[in-house]
Scaffold this motif. Structure first.
Motif, PDB file in Angstrom:
ATOM      1  N   LYS A  52       0.804  -1.359  -0.027  1.00 18.98           N
ATOM      2  CA  LYS A  52      -0.014  -0.043  -0.016  1.00 18.98           C
ATOM      3  C   LYS A  52       0.859   1.205   0.080  1.00 18.98           C
ATOM      4  O   LYS A  52       0.493   2.314  -0.628  1.00 18.98           O
ATOM      5  N   ILE A  53       2.026   1.126   0.677  1.00 21.80           N
ATOM      6  CA  ILE A  53       2.887   2.184   0.880  1.00 21.80           C
ATOM      7  C   ILE A  53       3.687   2.739  -0.493  1.00 21.80           C
ATOM      8  O   ILE A  53       3.446   3.745  -1.023  1.00 21.80           O
ATOM      9  N   ARG A  54       3.942   1.665  -1.125  1.00 22.02           N
ATOM     10  CA  ARG A  54       4.487   1.770  -2.570  1.00 22.02           C
ATOM     11  C   ARG A  54       3.214   2.171  -3.592  1.00 22.02           C
ATOM     12  O   ARG A  54       3.651   3.278  -4.340  1.00 22.02           O
ATOM     13  N   GLU A  55       2.199   1.638  -3.201  1.00 24.34           N
ATOM     14  CA  GLU A  55       1.191   2.269  -4.548  1.00 24.34           C
ATOM     15  C   GLU A  55       0.877   3.535  -4.298  1.00 24.34           C
ATOM     16  O   GLU A  55       0.533   4.208  -5.363  1.00 24.34           O
ATOM     17  N   THR A  58      10.764   3.414   8.449  1.00 25.04           N
ATOM     18  CA  THR A  58      11.644   4.588   7.709  1.00 25.04           C
ATOM     19  C   THR A  58      11.387   4.181   6.262  1.00 25.04           C
ATOM     20  O   THR A  58      11.895   3.302   5.732  1.00 25.04           O
ATOM     21  N   ILE A  59      10.766   5.264   5.562  1.00 25.03           N
ATOM     22  CA  ILE A  59      10.531   5.240   4.148  1.00 25.03           C
ATOM     23  C   ILE A  59      11.667   5.847   3.405  1.00 25.03           C
ATOM     24  O   ILE A  59      11.525   7.039   3.536  1.00 25.03           O
ATOM     25  N   LYS A  75      -2.118   6.993   7.558  1.00 25.13           N
ATOM     26  CA  LYS A  75      -3.315   6.544   7.991  1.00 25.13           C
ATOM     27  C   LYS A  75      -3.250   4.854   7.516  1.00 25.13           C
ATOM     28  O   LYS A  75      -4.273   4.213   8.015  1.00 25.13           O
ATOM     29  N   ILE A  76      -2.429   4.471   6.834  1.00 25.66           N
ATOM     30  CA  ILE A  76      -2.428   3.048   6.340  1.00 25.66           C
ATOM     31  C   ILE A  76      -1.280   2.190   7.071  1.00 25.66           C
ATOM     32  O   ILE A  76      -1.119   1.032   6.749  1.00 25.66           O
ATOM     33  N   THR A  77      -0.464   3.051   7.930  1.00 25.96           N
ATOM     34  CA  THR A  77       0.564   2.405   8.730  1.00 25.96           C
ATOM     35  C   THR A  77       0.555   2.168  10.056  1.00 25.96           C
ATOM     36  O   THR A  77      -0.386   3.196  10.676  1.00 25.96           O
ATOM     37  N   THR A  78       1.149   1.466  10.675  1.00 18.71           N
ATOM     38  CA  THR A  78       0.987   1.327  12.163  1.00 18.71           C
ATOM     39  C   THR A  78       2.271   1.642  12.843  1.00 18.71           C
ATOM     40  O   THR A  78       3.486   1.338  12.502  1.00 18.71           O
ATOM     41  N   ARG A 114      13.155   4.548  -6.642  1.00 12.91           N
ATOM     42  CA  ARG A 114      12.994   3.419  -5.967  1.00 12.91           C
ATOM     43  C   ARG A 114      12.582   3.700  -4.562  1.00 12.91           C
ATOM     44  O   ARG A 114      12.715   5.165  -4.104  1.00 12.91           O
ATOM     45  N   ILE A 115      11.774   2.933  -3.862  1.00 10.87           N
ATOM     46  CA  ILE A 115      11.128   3.022  -2.762  1.00 10.87           C
ATOM     47  C   ILE A 115      11.643   2.098  -1.630  1.00 10.87           C
ATOM     48  O   ILE A 115      11.473   0.781  -1.938  1.00 10.87           O
TER      49      ILE A 115
END
Length: 208
Positions: free
Chosen positions: A38-41, A66-67, A94-97, A55-56
């Motif tokens: 979801k993070i990458r999308e 860490t992103i 919102k999509i990560t914990t 790149r991610i």
């Protein structure tokens, strides 16, 4: 084997590294795997208008995610006075914990990044540019940037032809079977009015 195996996964632990770095033994595995996707999308969708994300990288510890976003245009990601990166962080939270940290690193030579080259060719094909012109421009720019070799394949209804076909362009040498060879690879699907055109790019940067 060079035609059957992804050159990146083939060279893991030799001269390539994972884009997601974390380990867990419990139920967190499936949750973190879905989160990574979801993070990458989300990041890719924000900047899909023009190819900028190279790149991610995602690295997790017990209390921090860490992103690291590698981009050809750091200013476009960060935004005016950091507004863009702050908005992106609020959406990702919102999509990560757990706590989240975002780093932005600029790619010095985008012409040597297979993902950016493939996406740029796909972008031009979507604008109805002649595929030979788009590919040959990419070949010339990549070799001028210092690559030892480039291989580009495009497949589909090229230039809107009735019959789909595959065209291959090679400049320099691309030793796919040599493990110590530093080869970058990416496969892009370009949406055109005639259908989907596949673009594969291999870039040989020398031996490590």
């Amino acid at each position: 084997m060079g035609q059957k195996v992804n050159p990146i996964s083939y060279r893991l632990q030799v001269n390539k590294d994972w884009t997601s770095k974390w380990f867990t033994r419990n139920d967190n595995f499936k949750n973190w795997l879905v989160e990574d996707t979801k993070i990458r999308e989300l990041i890719e969708s924000r900047f899909k208008a023009r190819p900028t994300i190279a790149r991610i990288d995602i690295e997790r510890s017990s209390n921090l995610t860490t992103i690291t976003i590698h981009t050809a245009k750091a200013g476009a990601v960060i935004g005016k006075q950091g507004a863009g990166i702050n908005q992106l962080k609020s959406e990702l939270e919102k999509i990560t914990t757990g706590p989240l940290r975002i780093n932005v690193e600029e790619v010095k030579k985008p012409e040597l990044n297979a993902k950016l080259v493939a996406e740029n060719i796909g972008f031009q094909l979507g604008k109805r540019m002649n595929f030979r012109r788009a590919v040959k421009m990419a070949l010339q720019n990549t070799m001028s940037a210092g690559a030892k070799g480039v291989r580009i394949e495009v497949a589909g209804r090229l230039n809107g032809a009735e019959m789909s076909r595959r065209e291959k362009f090679i400049e320099g040498s691309v030793p796919l079977h040599t493990l110590r060879a530093n080869i970058d690879f990416y496969c892009e699907h370009a949406q055109t009015i005639a259908g989907v055109i596949g673009v594969k790019v291999w870039i040989y940067k020398g031996e490590k």
